[in-house]
Design a protein around this motif. Structure first.
Motif, PDB file in Angstrom:
ATOM      1  N   ASN A  75       0.910  -1.234   0.093  1.00 49.91           N
ATOM      2  CA  ASN A  75       0.077   0.063   0.037  1.00 49.91           C
ATOM      3  C   ASN A  75       0.852   1.402  -0.144  1.00 49.91           C
ATOM      4  O   ASN A  75       1.583   1.271   0.755  1.00 49.91           O
ATOM      5  N   ALA A 125      -5.270  -0.804   5.925  1.00 50.80           N
ATOM      6  CA  ALA A 125      -6.028   0.450   5.521  1.00 50.80           C
ATOM      7  C   ALA A 125      -6.766   0.189   4.560  1.00 50.80           C
ATOM      8  O   ALA A 125      -6.970  -0.797   3.591  1.00 50.80           O
ATOM      9  N   PHE A 126      -7.703   1.285   4.340  1.00 48.35           N
ATOM     10  CA  PHE A 126      -8.748   1.122   3.221  1.00 48.35           C
ATOM     11  C   PHE A 126      -8.225   1.596   1.837  1.00 48.35           C
ATOM     12  O   PHE A 126      -7.526   2.422   1.901  1.00 48.35           O
ATOM     13  N   VAL A 127      -8.129   0.304   0.866  1.00 51.71           N
ATOM     14  CA  VAL A 127      -7.277   0.618  -0.403  1.00 51.71           C
ATOM     15  C   VAL A 127      -8.336   1.175  -1.217  1.00 51.71           C
ATOM     16  O   VAL A 127      -9.521   0.925  -1.548  1.00 51.71           O
ATOM     17  N   ASP A 128      -7.733   2.268  -2.125  1.00 47.82           N
ATOM     18  CA  ASP A 128      -8.677   2.836  -3.221  1.00 47.82           C
ATOM     19  C   ASP A 128      -8.463   2.184  -4.252  1.00 47.82           C
ATOM     20  O   ASP A 128      -9.770   1.916  -5.377  1.00 47.82           O
ATOM     21  N   PHE A 129      -7.280   1.883  -4.893  1.00 43.94           N
ATOM     22  CA  PHE A 129      -7.284   1.018  -6.028  1.00 43.94           C
ATOM     23  C   PHE A 129      -6.271  -0.003  -5.999  1.00 43.94           C
ATOM     24  O   PHE A 129      -5.091   0.146  -5.447  1.00 43.94           O
ATOM     25  N   HIS A 130      -6.776  -1.470  -6.232  1.00 43.27           N
ATOM     26  CA  HIS A 130      -5.711  -2.627  -6.258  1.00 43.27           C
ATOM     27  C   HIS A 130      -5.240  -2.599  -7.780  1.00 43.27           C
ATOM     28  O   HIS A 130      -6.050  -3.005  -8.603  1.00 43.27           O
ATOM     29  N   ASP A 189      -7.996  -4.479 -10.036  1.00 40.49           N
ATOM     30  CA  ASP A 189      -9.044  -5.608  -9.336  1.00 40.49           C
ATOM     31  C   ASP A 189      -9.361  -6.486 -10.426  1.00 40.49           C
ATOM     32  O   ASP A 189     -10.256  -6.803 -10.672  1.00 40.49           O
ATOM     33  N   ARG A 224     -12.256   6.619 -12.254  1.00 41.73           N
ATOM     34  CA  ARG A 224     -12.994   6.246 -10.953  1.00 41.73           C
ATOM     35  C   ARG A 224     -13.073   7.172 -10.025  1.00 41.73           C
ATOM     36  O   ARG A 224     -14.188   7.117  -9.197  1.00 41.73           O
ATOM     37  N   ALA A 225     -12.364   8.161  -9.986  1.00 41.98           N
ATOM     38  CA  ALA A 225     -12.707   9.276  -8.856  1.00 41.98           C
ATOM     39  C   ALA A 225     -13.511  10.406  -9.365  1.00 41.98           C
ATOM     40  O   ALA A 225     -13.056  11.321  -9.150  1.00 41.98           O
ATOM     41  N   HIS A 226     -14.689  10.073  -9.314  1.00 41.27           N
ATOM     42  CA  HIS A 226     -15.778  11.055  -9.828  1.00 41.27           C
ATOM     43  C   HIS A 226     -16.243  11.767  -8.811  1.00 41.27           C
ATOM     44  O   HIS A 226     -17.294  12.342  -8.789  1.00 41.27           O
ATOM     45  N   GLN A 227     -15.738  11.476  -7.514  1.00 39.88           N
ATOM     46  CA  GLN A 227     -16.088  12.513  -6.298  1.00 39.88           C
ATOM     47  C   GLN A 227     -15.484  13.869  -6.831  1.00 39.88           C
ATOM     48  O   GLN A 227     -15.878  14.888  -6.108  1.00 39.88           O
ATOM     49  N   ASN A 287     -19.187  16.163 -17.909  1.00 34.23           N
ATOM     50  CA  ASN A 287     -20.598  15.387 -17.931  1.00 34.23           C
ATOM     51  C   ASN A 287     -21.153  14.800 -16.736  1.00 34.23           C
ATOM     52  O   ASN A 287     -22.391  14.817 -16.703  1.00 34.23           O
ATOM     53  N   VAL A 288     -20.447  14.336 -15.758  1.00 34.40           N
ATOM     54  CA  VAL A 288     -20.705  13.654 -14.522  1.00 34.40           C
ATOM     55  C   VAL A 288     -21.299  14.899 -13.743  1.00 34.40           C
ATOM     56  O   VAL A 288     -22.426  14.651 -12.937  1.00 34.40           O
ATOM     57  N   PHE A 289     -20.796  16.065 -13.783  1.00 35.83           N
ATOM     58  CA  PHE A 289     -21.209  17.156 -12.790  1.00 35.83           C
ATOM     59  C   PHE A 289     -22.237  18.181 -13.603  1.00 35.83           C
ATOM     60  O   PHE A 289     -23.028  18.882 -12.635  1.00 35.83           O
TER      61      PHE A 289
END
Lengths: 375, 301
Positions: free
Chosen positions: B20, B55-60, B82, B110-113, B257-259
């Motif tokens: 990580n 830890a919480f992993v965002d991308f494997h 993944d 993937r990080a559309h936050q 386009n997402v927002f």
């Protein structure tokens, strides 16, 4: 070697690997998981196109507030942002179709995902779309296609065999693509192919369509028909890329309709018989209950058993594998084979053998050669 | 713990199992057995932190060579997130660039936050310069120069903006430099820490630069700078019309386009609170000075 493979295929799939199915059947479990288990649930959901759905589920049940302060809420928020954009876009696109059909005095009948969203059903929230599915009368198919063509929806496939396959045998024409926006429309005139012996008479579906509130001239299938279509699609079409999502659709639809209408279950059984869809209804009931713990009244389950196939033991092994999350943690290397067997089975169910064998050969041949040119 | 606190052998053992690494706001689990990739990561990411296994992993992600016959015949490397391969495999010799592109793919898709701009971004004291990139305008080169002049790297490629407060979040990866810009930076800065060089990639000759200052933090965009290298030009800074800048930023965002309207408003807010400038230059050191003067002057504004 082959024997080993067969034994492995018949072995029971370890459902314990799929934390996701446990969480979607009982979302409150999520708060008791370790951070690594929560991470695995999110990964399995992402691979199965269910991350936004899961996010909405958590929000609706106030699970988001009971998570550890370090929990990365942004993971599902990102997926919800994408799903919201999909939903906005699909609603706008349906608006343009509504105009086209209204101007020609034809009803716009939506199927599957588009229907769930436009009818405001619980499984519409968080859904992703690759296309919009419509249902039109076969007698009006040519006219409708022309109408859509004038609005820049065109059939792009140039392969003569594909054209013949769709237009002669299938229950839909080749997908139409919008020239400018690249959106895709699937225009159906039935819910199973012409060549399928279980095919229900399409007019029976048209007779029962229901109007969508506040959407003039837009219709969806009746609740029983919508559920039966969803079951037929999942258990007869042989596409399991979204197997678990489609199963979860069923779970949510069943819960929603049976809560609204006390007679929903008996109506569903009766309608299944009327439409000649007892077998997919049986599978739908069996696997939503088996995998997602969907509540099914005992007498309904017993009634549906009349349509149990003899080889249910084998079908369990195959469907259990094909309906798992689309993630390496749930893939024991045989999921691919299970999905392939189900794909062949779906063709066998939908076409007589004399058409099926040449068709599968042709497809295998084409796939082989298009792979070669790509490599 | 910093990655360079591990000795190379321990690092090698760990990354073969999956390690990580914190890259700005993301925790990435990286798994690879390709030794050239391992040593390059060890060098280029030495200032990054390793994170504990729980830890919480965002991308494997993993980058590996297939164990099939292709091991000997035109060996390839493939990138997976993944278990899914988002981009085509490349020749084994280009495994490391594939890893960097793969990581960019993960974040951009993937990080559309975040509202994501294709831009280089650097900061000082929490105040950031956003440099949207027209390909070939030299944003990475100029970004590398500013980082060597005391600015902290937030990202040389993707600017991640939170649409609610307009702040930009860090993801400092090694700066990727192409073709002539490699020579430009190495001749200007003798201490520049380059990783391995890759020839004949789809982007020509390619290398990566370890950012000496990869600790960019969550920052507010104060300047939007459109750099353009022009060998005939003297160093010129010209204020740009914000309406035009808005259109350019909108076209520059991967996921506008997402927002939708929310994204449009976020760009408005960024532009409202920042100075928008076009920079034409031929002498890079001169341009760095000009930008420093500009930012010093408006510091107290």
């Amino acid at each position: 070697m082959r024997l080993k493979l067969l034994i492995a295929l018949l072995k029971e799939v370890r459902m314990s690997n799929s934390l996701l199915t446990k969480v979607i059947s009982n979302p409150h479990v999520f708060t008791h998981l370790s951070i690594k288990e929560q991470e695995l649930v999110m990964r399995q959901a992402e691979g199965s196109d269910l991350l936004a759905t899961l996010g909405w589920l958590f929000k609706r049940l106030d699970i988001t507030e009971n998570l550890k302060p370090t929990f990365p809420h942004s993971k599902y928020e990102a997926a919800i942002n994408v799903a919201r954009a999909h939903s906005n876009f699909i609603q706008w696109e349906i608006g343009t179709l509504q105009e086209i059909f209204k101007n020609d005095n034809k009803p716009l009948i939506l199927l599957k995902g588009a229907a769930y969203t436009i009818a405001g059903l619980p499984n519409g929230l968080g859904r992703l779309y690759s296309d919009i599915d419509l249902l039109v009368h076969k007698a009006e198919l040519n006219e409708s296609e022309l109408l859509l063509k004038r609005a820049l929806w065109v059939d792009k496939s140039t392969d003569e065999y594909d054209q013949m396959y769709y237009r002669k045998w299938m229950h839909e024409i080749p997908p139409l693509t919008h020239v400018k926006r690249k959106s895709v429309l699937d225009v159906h005139h039935a819910i199973l192919p012409e060549t399928c012996k279980h095919r229900p008479e399409p007019h029976k579906l048209f007779d029962e369509v229901v109007p969508v509130a506040n959407m003039e001239n837009v219709f969806v299938l009746s609740p029983t028909d919508m559920v039966l279509h969803s079951m037929t699609h999942l258990f007869y079409e042989g596409e399991f890329n979204h197997g678990l999502r489609d199963l979860f659709d069923l779970d949510m639809l069943i819960k929603h309709f049976s809560a609204k209408d006390a007679k929903f279950w008996p109506k569903l059984i009766a309608r299944g018989q009327e439409l000649n869809l007892q077998r997919p209804l049986y599978y739908g009931i069996r696997y939503t209950k088996r995998i997602l713990n969907t509540p099914v009244p005992d007498e309904i389950e017993t009634l549906s058993m009349n349509s149990q196939p003899r080889l249910i033991f084998l079908m369990d092994r195959l469907f259990d594998k094909a309906l798992m999350p689309n993630h390496p943690s749930c893939n024991n290397g045989l999921s691919g084979i299970a999905k392939w067997l189900l794909y062949v089975r779906s063709h066998y169910l939908r076409m007589p053998i004399r058409l099926l064998i040449p068709h599968l050969f042709r497809k295998a041949w084409k796939t082989h050669f298009s792979n070669q040119t790509a490599a | 713990m910093n990655l360079n606190n591990l000795d190379e052998d321990t690092f090698k053992k760990k990354i073969k199992q999956g390690l990580n690494i914190q890259i700005g706001c993301f925790c990435v689990n990286i798994k690879t057995s390709i030794s050239e990739v391992i040593s390059n990561i060890y060098f280029l990411y030495s200032n990054h932190h390793c994170i504990t296994e729980d830890a919480f992993v965002d991308f494997h992600v993993s980058i590996n060579a297939p164990k099939s016959i292709r091991r000997w015949f035109r060996p390839q490397a493939y990138f997976e997130i993944d278990g899914y391969q988002p981009i085509e495999p490349l020749p084994l010799a280009h495994a490391y660039p594939l890893f960097e592109w793969g990581l960019n793919w993960c974040i951009a898709n993937r990080a559309h936050q975040y509202l994501i701009f294709h831009a280089a971004i650097i900061e000082k004291e929490g105040k950031a310069i956003l440099m949207p990139g027209v390909p070939g305008a030299g944003k990475s080169t100029f970004c590398a120069a500013l980082v060597h002049d005391g600015w902290s790297l937030i990202s040389d490629e993707l600017a991640l903006v939170d649409v609610l407060d307009g702040k930009v979040h860090p993801m400092p990866k090694p700066i990727s430099l192409k073709n002539e810009s490699i020579e430009v930076i190495s001749s200007l800065y003798s201490d520049a820490a380059f990783g391995n060089i890759y020839h004949n990639t789809s982007k020509g000759t390619l290398t990566h630069l370890r950012a000496s200052n990869a600790s960019g933090r969550i920052s507010t965009i104060k300047w939007v700078l459109f750099p353009r290298y022009d060998k005939k030009s003297s160093t010129r800074l010209i204020d740009e019309n914000k309406g035009r800048a808005h259109i350019e930023l909108l076209n520059n965002a991967f996921n506008s386009n997402v927002f939708g309207l929310q994204g449009f408003d976020a760009i408005n807010k960024i532009l409202e609170h920042s100075r928008v400038v076009r920079l034409a230059y031929s002498d890079i050191l001169n341009a760095v000075k000009a930008v420093n003067r500009l930012t010093e002057r408006s510091k107290n504004v």
